[in-house]
Design a protein around this motif. Sequence first.
Motif, PDB file in Angstrom:
ATOM      1  N   UNK A 294       4.708  10.865   6.529  1.00 17.10           N
ATOM      2  CA  UNK A 294       5.561  10.175   5.386  1.00 17.10           C
ATOM      3  C   UNK A 294       6.426   8.558   5.266  1.00 17.10           C
ATOM      4  N   UNK A 295       6.845   8.272   6.169  1.00 16.40           N
ATOM      5  CA  UNK A 295       7.208   6.771   6.844  1.00 16.40           C
ATOM      6  C   UNK A 295       6.213   6.196   5.944  1.00 16.40           C
TER       7      UNK A 295
ATOM      8  N   UNK B 127      -4.815   6.763  11.829  1.00 17.65           N
ATOM      9  CA  UNK B 127      -3.104   5.093  11.079  1.00 17.65           C
ATOM     10  C   UNK B 127      -4.029   4.773  10.741  1.00 17.65           C
ATOM     11  N   UNK B 128      -4.512   3.632  12.166  1.00 15.30           N
ATOM     12  CA  UNK B 128      -4.895   2.537  12.142  1.00 15.30           C
ATOM     13  C   UNK B 128      -6.202   2.037  10.991  1.00 15.30           C
TER      14      UNK B 128
ATOM     15  N   UNK C 192       6.465   0.083  11.714  1.00 13.04           N
ATOM     16  CA  UNK C 192       6.387   1.862  11.512  1.00 13.04           C
ATOM     17  C   UNK C 192       5.510   2.489  12.282  1.00 13.04           C
ATOM     18  N   UNK C 193       4.207   1.793  12.400  1.00 16.50           N
ATOM     19  CA  UNK C 193       3.287   2.451  13.005  1.00 16.50           C
ATOM     20  C   UNK C 193       3.299   2.148  14.705  1.00 16.50           C
ATOM     21  N   UNK C 194       4.090   0.928  15.149  1.00 16.55           N
ATOM     22  CA  UNK C 194       4.301   0.764  17.106  1.00 16.55           C
ATOM     23  C   UNK C 194       5.424   1.892  16.731  1.00 16.55           C
ATOM     24  N   UNK C 195       6.408   1.871  16.019  1.00 11.84           N
ATOM     25  CA  UNK C 195       7.718   2.711  16.268  1.00 11.84           C
ATOM     26  C   UNK C 195       7.213   3.961  16.412  1.00 11.84           C
ATOM     27  N   UNK C 196       6.187   4.992  15.814  1.00 12.49           N
ATOM     28  CA  UNK C 196       5.906   5.918  16.298  1.00 12.49           C
ATOM     29  C   UNK C 196       4.160   6.235  16.681  1.00 12.49           C
TER      30      UNK C 196
ATOM     31  N   UNK D   9      -0.180  11.418  20.271  1.00  5.47           N
ATOM     32  CA  UNK D   9       0.169  12.714  20.254  1.00  5.47           C
ATOM     33  C   UNK D   9      -0.664  14.118  19.772  1.00  5.47           C
ATOM     34  N   UNK D  10      -0.755  13.438  18.183  1.00  6.74           N
ATOM     35  CA  UNK D  10      -1.403  14.208  17.895  1.00  6.74           C
ATOM     36  C   UNK D  10      -3.111  13.973  17.432  1.00  6.74           C
TER      37      UNK D  10
END
Length: 429
Positions: A261-262, A295-296, A278-282, A288-289
């Motif tokens: 959602x972020x 995402x990229x 945000x992508x780097x942070x998570x 893992x998923x």
Amino acid sequence: MIGGTSPMETVITSIQALSASSGDLSALHRILKGAEETIRTDSDLQLSTLDQLDPSKHSLGYLYLLDVLTCGPVSKEKASDSVLLISRFIASCDAEQIRLGSDKFVSLCKRFKDRVLELNDPLRGVAPLLTAVRKVQVSTKRLTALHPDCLQLCLQSKCYKAGFSILSDDILEVDQPRDFYLYCYYGGMICIGQKKFQKALELLYNVVTAPMHTVNAIALEAYKKYILVTLIHSGQFSISLPKCASTSAQRNLKTWCTPYTEVGNCYNEGKISELEAVVVAHSSDFEKDNNLGLVKQAVSSLYKRNILRLTQKYLTLSLQDIANMVQLANAKEAEMHVLQMIQDGQIHALINQKDGMVRFLEDPEQYKTSEMIEVMDSVIQRTIRLSKNLIAMDESLSCDPLYLGKVGRERQRYDFGEDFDTVPQKFSM
């Protein structure tokens, strides 16, 4: 033994004698069901026993014997032999006969799937399970228990085209909710693999909005992909789930998918640098998923979405201006994105290589070519078929005793009196 004849010989004789007509097959099915324990414990049953039967003519009996012969744990070598034996049976068996023992056929095919996965050779099971789906399926509207298994093998072997072939049917009849969840989830992943994001979104939407008392793991994983595919296909994210989603999904899905959602919220703001942060942070969560690649793709789509917004404001822009406005590294990257978008039909533009200028054009489609008319006609015909199916389902439901009983209980509970509409009755069209 009776008169020197063993129980297994009696079973074989019955199979050979009662496999011709539908009446005989029904009688044979009763005999086989009654003799299941005997077949399972009879030491005379060997693989060579099957040589006395023709799998295309004696499919029902062959199925019962093959089920016993292939059950239980086996070595890798024997697993390969059983996979070959089952795949040959699936190819040659008679659909009408195996539908009489559909539960046993489904069980055999699921065992077949497990064996090819144990052998790390999912590709080997794709064609047989595609055939099995069509043979056990009474109607293309009906979802079978083998649909998810077939799609799983297509997904693991990356045979996306083969998997997509069974996703074109409009499914209207479902027996087990879990089969439906997995069918839509695996189907959505196959469509993502084929870059068919609209169809993927439709399938993932079905999982997210399906009735559920508690959120299950399939719906949770589907929602993560649903968010990312929504960004790629639609270019926007809504924190609110569709209104038709269950109360449980409305309350819990967003809580368990915070990183996603972020990403969606940052995407809506259109700022590449913040989205990448945000992508780097998570990134560990996404990896893992197994969603980091998706995402990229969502991040890449934001560049394209920002370029698309420029076409609504400008008629002409330089490649360097585009690079600056959408935060690309240089004009060369901007040119690559613009060319890809032109090739995909997302925008209509001309690039002047001499001065590096891009001229945006109107959509040349006039919606009057024979190809476009065929597309529109196919959509209209599908809509008409769906409408007829919905009318038939509504009429059937309105006369269903279980539904009528529930409506009656609800009426007594709330006691609306005369203002409450009467329960609809079957009517003539």
